[in-house]
Design a protein around this motif. Structure first.
Motif, PDB file in Angstrom:
ATOM      1  N   ALA A 196     -13.153 -36.592 -20.885  1.00 43.51           N
ATOM      2  CA  ALA A 196     -13.071 -35.882 -22.125  1.00 43.51           C
ATOM      3  C   ALA A 196     -14.399 -36.082 -23.002  1.00 43.51           C
ATOM      4  O   ALA A 196     -15.377 -36.593 -22.456  1.00 43.51           O
ATOM      5  N   TYR A 197     -14.478 -35.660 -24.343  1.00 42.67           N
ATOM      6  CA  TYR A 197     -15.628 -35.787 -24.904  1.00 42.67           C
ATOM      7  C   TYR A 197     -15.254 -36.620 -26.185  1.00 42.67           C
ATOM      8  O   TYR A 197     -14.087 -36.509 -26.703  1.00 42.67           O
ATOM      9  N   MET A 198     -16.217 -37.335 -26.770  1.00 48.11           N
ATOM     10  CA  MET A 198     -16.034 -38.010 -28.170  1.00 48.11           C
ATOM     11  C   MET A 198     -17.388 -37.736 -28.820  1.00 48.11           C
ATOM     12  O   MET A 198     -18.394 -37.566 -28.494  1.00 48.11           O
ATOM     13  N   ASP A 199     -16.857 -37.608 -30.126  1.00 50.55           N
ATOM     14  CA  ASP A 199     -17.982 -37.333 -31.285  1.00 50.55           C
ATOM     15  C   ASP A 199     -17.973 -38.969 -31.980  1.00 50.55           C
ATOM     16  O   ASP A 199     -17.410 -39.607 -31.549  1.00 50.55           O
ATOM     17  N   ALA A 200     -18.860 -38.685 -32.881  1.00 48.79           N
ATOM     18  CA  ALA A 200     -18.933 -40.243 -33.580  1.00 48.79           C
ATOM     19  C   ALA A 200     -17.732 -40.741 -34.194  1.00 48.79           C
ATOM     20  O   ALA A 200     -17.431 -41.921 -34.173  1.00 48.79           O
ATOM     21  N   GLU A 201     -16.925 -39.940 -34.664  1.00 55.00           N
ATOM     22  CA  GLU A 201     -15.617 -40.325 -35.482  1.00 55.00           C
ATOM     23  C   GLU A 201     -14.543 -40.851 -34.157  1.00 55.00           C
ATOM     24  O   GLU A 201     -14.009 -41.827 -34.550  1.00 55.00           O
ATOM     25  N   ALA A 202     -14.610 -40.031 -33.082  1.00 49.92           N
ATOM     26  CA  ALA A 202     -13.659 -40.681 -31.927  1.00 49.92           C
ATOM     27  C   ALA A 202     -14.162 -41.946 -31.389  1.00 49.92           C
ATOM     28  O   ALA A 202     -13.387 -42.910 -31.210  1.00 49.92           O
ATOM     29  N   LEU A 203     -15.351 -42.060 -31.332  1.00 46.80           N
ATOM     30  CA  LEU A 203     -16.046 -43.526 -30.761  1.00 46.80           C
ATOM     31  C   LEU A 203     -15.714 -44.433 -31.922  1.00 46.80           C
ATOM     32  O   LEU A 203     -15.111 -45.476 -31.509  1.00 46.80           O
ATOM     33  N   GLU A 204     -15.873 -44.150 -33.178  1.00 45.95           N
ATOM     34  CA  GLU A 204     -15.505 -45.039 -34.286  1.00 45.95           C
ATOM     35  C   GLU A 204     -14.144 -45.516 -34.189  1.00 45.95           C
ATOM     36  O   GLU A 204     -13.727 -46.760 -34.020  1.00 45.95           O
ATOM     37  N   LYS A 205     -13.162 -44.699 -34.092  1.00 49.80           N
ATOM     38  CA  LYS A 205     -11.824 -44.842 -34.064  1.00 49.80           C
ATOM     39  C   LYS A 205     -11.198 -45.561 -32.871  1.00 49.80           C
ATOM     40  O   LYS A 205     -10.355 -46.343 -32.954  1.00 49.80           O
ATOM     41  N   THR A 206     -11.900 -45.207 -31.604  1.00 51.58           N
ATOM     42  CA  THR A 206     -11.689 -46.053 -30.704  1.00 51.58           C
ATOM     43  C   THR A 206     -11.944 -47.507 -30.656  1.00 51.58           C
ATOM     44  O   THR A 206     -11.250 -48.287 -30.332  1.00 51.58           O
ATOM     45  N   ARG A 207     -13.167 -47.609 -31.273  1.00 46.17           N
ATOM     46  CA  ARG A 207     -13.727 -48.975 -31.292  1.00 46.17           C
ATOM     47  C   ARG A 207     -12.842 -49.946 -32.262  1.00 46.17           C
ATOM     48  O   ARG A 207     -12.479 -51.037 -32.219  1.00 46.17           O
ATOM     49  N   GLU A 208     -12.365 -49.145 -33.435  1.00 45.79           N
ATOM     50  CA  GLU A 208     -11.636 -49.715 -34.481  1.00 45.79           C
ATOM     51  C   GLU A 208     -10.125 -50.180 -33.923  1.00 45.79           C
ATOM     52  O   GLU A 208      -9.642 -50.968 -34.482  1.00 45.79           O
ATOM     53  N   THR A 209      -9.579 -49.192 -33.142  1.00 46.53           N
ATOM     54  CA  THR A 209      -8.028 -49.372 -32.745  1.00 46.53           C
ATOM     55  C   THR A 209      -7.811 -49.824 -31.465  1.00 46.53           C
ATOM     56  O   THR A 209      -6.593 -50.360 -31.272  1.00 46.53           O
ATOM     57  N   GLY A 210      -8.856 -49.738 -30.614  1.00 47.14           N
ATOM     58  CA  GLY A 210      -8.398 -50.010 -29.303  1.00 47.14           C
ATOM     59  C   GLY A 210      -7.729 -49.023 -28.487  1.00 47.14           C
ATOM     60  O   GLY A 210      -7.474 -49.424 -27.218  1.00 47.14           O
ATOM     61  N   LEU A 211      -7.422 -47.801 -29.121  1.00 50.80           N
ATOM     62  CA  LEU A 211      -6.717 -46.671 -28.440  1.00 50.80           C
ATOM     63  C   LEU A 211      -7.771 -45.666 -28.262  1.00 50.80           C
ATOM     64  O   LEU A 211      -8.687 -45.444 -29.363  1.00 50.80           O
ATOM     65  N   ALA A 212      -7.808 -44.785 -27.135  1.00 49.81           N
ATOM     66  CA  ALA A 212      -8.577 -43.902 -26.955  1.00 49.81           C
ATOM     67  C   ALA A 212      -8.467 -42.670 -27.718  1.00 49.81           C
ATOM     68  O   ALA A 212      -7.394 -42.122 -27.930  1.00 49.81           O
ATOM     69  N   HIS A 213      -9.580 -42.298 -28.270  1.00 47.72           N
ATOM     70  CA  HIS A 213      -9.691 -41.172 -29.385  1.00 47.72           C
ATOM     71  C   HIS A 213     -10.567 -40.256 -28.863  1.00 47.72           C
ATOM     72  O   HIS A 213     -11.853 -40.586 -28.165  1.00 47.72           O
ATOM     73  N   PHE A 214     -10.480 -38.897 -28.843  1.00 45.92           N
ATOM     74  CA  PHE A 214     -11.467 -38.041 -28.195  1.00 45.92           C
ATOM     75  C   PHE A 214     -11.429 -36.700 -29.279  1.00 45.92           C
ATOM     76  O   PHE A 214     -10.799 -36.781 -30.358  1.00 45.92           O
ATOM     77  N   HIS A 215     -12.561 -35.930 -29.036  1.00 46.79           N
ATOM     78  CA  HIS A 215     -12.816 -34.838 -29.535  1.00 46.79           C
ATOM     79  C   HIS A 215     -12.157 -33.733 -29.016  1.00 46.79           C
ATOM     80  O   HIS A 215     -12.611 -33.218 -27.943  1.00 46.79           O
ATOM     81  N   ARG A 226     -26.459 -41.328 -27.479  1.00 43.86           N
ATOM     82  CA  ARG A 226     -27.249 -40.185 -27.523  1.00 43.86           C
ATOM     83  C   ARG A 226     -26.227 -38.839 -27.457  1.00 43.86           C
ATOM     84  O   ARG A 226     -25.672 -38.597 -26.400  1.00 43.86           O
ATOM     85  N   PHE A 227     -25.749 -38.332 -28.628  1.00 48.58           N
ATOM     86  CA  PHE A 227     -24.969 -37.290 -28.647  1.00 48.58           C
ATOM     87  C   PHE A 227     -25.475 -36.051 -28.122  1.00 48.58           C
ATOM     88  O   PHE A 227     -26.975 -35.739 -28.477  1.00 48.58           O
ATOM     89  N   ASP A 228     -25.027 -34.938 -27.910  1.00 47.97           N
ATOM     90  CA  ASP A 228     -25.732 -33.715 -27.373  1.00 47.97           C
ATOM     91  C   ASP A 228     -25.729 -33.019 -28.654  1.00 47.97           C
ATOM     92  O   ASP A 228     -25.524 -33.449 -29.789  1.00 47.97           O
ATOM     93  N   ALA A 229     -26.201 -31.695 -28.336  1.00 45.63           N
ATOM     94  CA  ALA A 229     -26.498 -30.785 -29.525  1.00 45.63           C
ATOM     95  C   ALA A 229     -25.166 -30.549 -30.258  1.00 45.63           C
ATOM     96  O   ALA A 229     -25.462 -30.182 -31.509  1.00 45.63           O
ATOM     97  N   GLN A 230     -24.131 -30.665 -29.680  1.00 43.84           N
ATOM     98  CA  GLN A 230     -22.798 -30.475 -30.453  1.00 43.84           C
ATOM     99  C   GLN A 230     -22.188 -31.712 -30.978  1.00 43.84           C
ATOM    100  O   GLN A 230     -21.143 -31.556 -31.697  1.00 43.84           O
ATOM    101  N   GLY A 231     -23.013 -32.594 -30.810  1.00 41.60           N
ATOM    102  CA  GLY A 231     -22.449 -33.995 -31.409  1.00 41.60           C
ATOM    103  C   GLY A 231     -21.423 -35.038 -30.404  1.00 41.60           C
ATOM    104  O   GLY A 231     -20.657 -35.562 -30.913  1.00 41.60           O
ATOM    105  N   LEU A 232     -21.567 -34.372 -29.264  1.00 43.22           N
ATOM    106  CA  LEU A 232     -20.535 -35.033 -28.320  1.00 43.22           C
ATOM    107  C   LEU A 232     -21.197 -36.161 -27.368  1.00 43.22           C
ATOM    108  O   LEU A 232     -22.322 -35.744 -26.902  1.00 43.22           O
ATOM    109  N   LEU A 233     -20.316 -37.058 -26.621  1.00 46.98           N
ATOM    110  CA  LEU A 233     -20.726 -37.645 -25.559  1.00 46.98           C
ATOM    111  C   LEU A 233     -19.600 -37.426 -24.725  1.00 46.98           C
ATOM    112  O   LEU A 233     -18.607 -37.145 -24.786  1.00 46.98           O
TER     113      LEU A 233
END
Length: 125
Positions: free
Chosen positions: A41-60, A18-25
């Motif tokens: 920190a905050y994650m958007d859908a792209e950061a969450l996807e990259k984190t799950r893909e690579t195993g490295l923490a990505h943030f927005h 459930r992302f907020d109005a800015q598209g963040l978690l």
């Protein structure tokens, strides 16, 4: 996803972030060994996807308005071992193995000070 009920989100087995109005978690990085909170920190859908893909923490990065790989310039990556989801799926706990300090100041954790009277005091140890 407005058609998702609270019960589905809170009690079901589907990952329905459930992302907020800015598209963040909110994403809380916690050392997987010590359980110390390292950073928030905050994650958007792209950061969450990259984190799950690579195993490295990505943030927005809100200040830069773009994807940010933690450790990209410092080499202090956060290797994600597990992602936990809170009850209403608007916050994540990243259980990580840090490769160096998590804070940009060089401190192990971004939470290296406490309120002391009207000021701040560094936490030792």
């Amino acid at each position: 996803m407005s058609d998702v009920t609270a019960a589905e989100r809170e009690l079901g087995t589907a990952f329905l972030p459930r992302f907020d109005a800015q598209g963040l978690l909110i994403a809380i990085a916690v050392d997987s060994s010590t359980r110390e909170i390292l950073m928030v920190a905050y994650m958007d859908a792209e950061a969450l996807e990259k984190t799950r893909e690579t195993g490295l923490a990505h943030f927005h990065s809100r200040s830069r308005g773009k994807l940010w790989l933690k450790g990209e310039t410092s080499g202090h990556f956060l290797r994600v071992e597990e992602i936990r989801v809170d009850c209403d799926q608007d916050a994540l706990e990243l259980r990580v193995r840090p490769e160096g300090p998590a804070c940009h100041t060089g401190a192990r954790s971004c939470f290296y000070r406490k309120i002391d009277g009207e000021g701040l005091a560094r936490i030792e140890g």
